[in-house]
Design a protein around this motif. Structure first.
Motif, PDB file in Angstrom:
ATOM      1  N   THR A   1       0.992  -1.565   0.072  1.00 22.92           N
ATOM      2  CA  THR A   1       0.060   0.270   0.057  1.00 22.92           C
ATOM      3  C   THR A   1       0.524   1.457   0.398  1.00 22.92           C
ATOM      4  O   THR A   1       1.871   1.315   0.431  1.00 22.92           O
ATOM      5  CB  THR A   1      -0.996  -0.110   1.248  1.00 22.92           C
ATOM      6  OG1 THR A   1      -1.611   1.065   1.695  1.00 22.92           O
ATOM      7  CG2 THR A   1      -0.182   0.066   2.242  1.00 22.92           C
ATOM      8  N   GLU A   2       0.629   2.195  -0.972  1.00 27.80           N
ATOM      9  CA  GLU A   2       1.367   3.533  -0.166  1.00 27.80           C
ATOM     10  C   GLU A   2       0.870   4.423   0.938  1.00 27.80           C
ATOM     11  O   GLU A   2       0.467   4.458   2.085  1.00 27.80           O
ATOM     12  CB  GLU A   2       0.271   4.754  -1.665  1.00 27.80           C
ATOM     13  CG  GLU A   2       1.282   5.082  -1.935  1.00 27.80           C
ATOM     14  CD  GLU A   2       0.514   6.792  -2.936  1.00 27.80           C
ATOM     15  OE1 GLU A   2       0.378   7.461  -3.321  1.00 27.80           O
ATOM     16  OE2 GLU A   2      -0.531   5.804  -3.899  1.00 27.80           O
ATOM     17  N   VAL A   3       1.772   4.706   1.059  1.00 33.71           N
ATOM     18  CA  VAL A   3       2.973   5.484   2.678  1.00 33.71           C
ATOM     19  C   VAL A   3       1.473   6.560   2.677  1.00 33.71           C
ATOM     20  O   VAL A   3       1.625   7.518   1.496  1.00 33.71           O
ATOM     21  CB  VAL A   3       3.930   6.200   2.795  1.00 33.71           C
ATOM     22  CG1 VAL A   3       3.947   6.647   3.544  1.00 33.71           C
ATOM     23  CG2 VAL A   3       4.733   4.945   2.665  1.00 33.71           C
ATOM     24  N   PRO A   4       0.280   6.711   3.711  1.00 35.35           N
ATOM     25  CA  PRO A   4      -0.322   7.845   3.718  1.00 35.35           C
ATOM     26  C   PRO A   4       0.118   9.162   3.567  1.00 35.35           C
ATOM     27  O   PRO A   4       0.967   9.058   5.182  1.00 35.35           O
ATOM     28  CB  PRO A   4      -1.379   7.291   4.729  1.00 35.35           C
ATOM     29  CG  PRO A   4      -0.855   6.047   4.855  1.00 35.35           C
ATOM     30  CD  PRO A   4       0.765   5.425   4.004  1.00 35.35           C
ATOM     31  N   ASP A   5       0.013   9.879   2.765  1.00 36.64           N
ATOM     32  CA  ASP A   5       0.825  11.177   3.429  1.00 36.64           C
ATOM     33  C   ASP A   5       0.741  12.207   4.799  1.00 36.64           C
ATOM     34  O   ASP A   5       1.871  12.328   4.887  1.00 36.64           O
ATOM     35  CB  ASP A   5       0.428  12.533   2.573  1.00 36.64           C
ATOM     36  CG  ASP A   5       0.985  12.041   0.942  1.00 36.64           C
ATOM     37  OD1 ASP A   5       2.062  11.547   1.407  1.00 36.64           O
ATOM     38  OD2 ASP A   5      -0.372  12.578  -0.122  1.00 36.64           O
ATOM     39  N   ALA A   6      -0.618  11.484   5.652  1.00 34.41           N
ATOM     40  CA  ALA A   6      -0.522  12.185   6.665  1.00 34.41           C
ATOM     41  C   ALA A   6       0.817  11.659   7.288  1.00 34.41           C
ATOM     42  O   ALA A   6       1.023  12.306   9.074  1.00 34.41           O
ATOM     43  CB  ALA A   6      -2.226  12.156   7.484  1.00 34.41           C
TER      44      ALA A   6
END
Lengths: 217, 174
Positions: free
Chosen positions: A201-206
């Motif tokens: 999964t993509e690393v969440p920006d937050a």
């Protein structure tokens, strides 16, 4: 068109969706300005649609001209620098981060939240400060490019996230990378950088931002 | 380090709010910078700054204009700090940036290019109002202008776009 209409049309063109009582009263008596208002509201809908850029396209590879420029600059740099040091920019760093994480695959399985003392010991070894409320389930001071680097795994709402605090590795801009189901991002952080990775999964920006805001070298 | 008890998440409502608003922040930064890479950098800096200053946001309903003003300031700061070259609008359009291309709606493509080519003094308040939802009072405060000046700029911005949209321009009292 009267001067009065000109005055009202500026008000309509300035804020078509929020009319003052004065403008509304004028529209009730002036068909031409009513039409101008209807046209402007319609235009505004299109302007809004135009401004809402499709971000999926936004994140694609840079346009050919920029790719060419990048390739040209890389070739030029290879000629100038003799080629060898070129192998150490951000992509090489990302590759080494991935290799390191692959070798500590067991770190992803950790689930017990570590004590503040355990984490502080690892950070102290590397001379790094990390002040975050994220629960840390794995912490190790790992040798990396000749330095001791904190390798942490934190729990996020999207799953475990690996964090490497790279005090001695400077990067110029954000760089995303992925390989074998790992997805990560290198982020500039003052004189150093931070690598954050997740699996599948993509690393969440937050989450990345939360890490960045807690790092002090 | 201050680990939370097991089972808690690190993000919280504020992080979720940032994630929700991020797409529009990227769009706004793009319309300011007219460059995708710069826009991403600006938003990255914005999110960090917002996170550090999150205590300042007393009312979550005000998050959108608050974040938009941070984007605007970070954009200005980035140019001050790095002395980035100004984007040549004609080149940007000529490159056919995929971010500007709609799915077969040529009118929308034309409108995007027209917005791209608006002078900054018109484009900026228009994007702040339409995309950011800022009031003219908020835009005026951020740009250091009177509300009347903001209204005039917004009128002129739309006036230029009317022509692209096939409408006669409104008469300007200039």
């Amino acid at each position: 068109m009267s001067n009065e209409c000109t005055h009202f049309r500026i008000a309509i063109g300035g804020e078509p969706r929020m009319l003052s009582p004065e403008v509304s009263a004028h529209l009730a008596t002036c068909a031409a300005c009513r039409q101008f208002h209807a046209e402007t509201v319609s235009l505004d809908g299109r302007v809004r649609a135009a401004l809402e850029l499709p971000l999926a396209k936004f994140r694609k590879a840079p346009p050919p001209a920029r790719r060419f420029a990048l390739a040209a600059s890389v070739v030029l740099a290879m000629i100038l620098a003799g080629g060898f040091w070129l192998l150490r920019p951000q992509s090489a760093l990302a590759g080494e981060v991935l290799d390191h994480v692959r070798h500590e695959a067991g770190s992803w399985a950790a689930h017990d939240v570590l004590s503040a003392g355990e984490i502080a010991a690892v950070l102290q070894k590397a001379g790094v400060q990390f002040d975050s409320s994220m629960p840390v389930v794995y912490a190790s001071a790992c040798p990396f490019r000749g330095h001791s680097v904190p390798h942490l795994v934190v729990q996020t709402a999207s799953g475990p996230m690996t964090v490497m605090l790279l005090a001695h590795e400077s990067v110029t801009s954000r760089r995303e990378f992925s390989s074998d189901g790992y997805r990560g991002v290198l982020l500039p952080a003052g004189q150093g950088s931070v690598a954050v990775l997740m699996q599948h999964t993509e690393v969440p920006d937050a989450a990345a931002m939360q890490v960045l805001s807690g790092v002090r070298w | 380090m201050n680990p939370r008890p097991r089972g808690t998440t690190g993000g919280g409502p504020f992080a979720r709010l940032l994630e929700m608003l991020r797409p529009d922040l990227v769009r706004f930064a793009f319309w300011l910078a007219r460059d995708r890479a710069v826009a991403e950098d600006v938003v990255q800096e914005t999110l960090i700054r917002a996170w550090k200053s999150r205590e300042e946001l007393k009312d979550q309903a005000a998050a959108r204009p608050w974040l938009f003003t941070i984007v605007r300031r970070e954009h200005a700061r980035l140019y001050e700090r790095k002395r980035l070259p100004t984007v040549d609008v004609d080149d940007a359009s000529a490159l056919g940036d995929p971010a500007l291309a709609s799915d077969g709606d040529a009118g929308l493509d034309d409108l995007r290019r027209a917005i791209m080519q608006l002078p900054e003094e018109y484009r900026e308040p228009l994007v702040m109002q339409v995309l950011g939802g800022l009031t003219t009072a908020e835009i005026a405060a951020e740009l250091g202008l009177t509300q009347a000046a903001v209204l005039t700029r917004l009128f002129r911005a739309r006036n230029r776009l009317r022509v692209i949209y096939g409408l006669p321009p409104g008469e300007d009292a200039e």
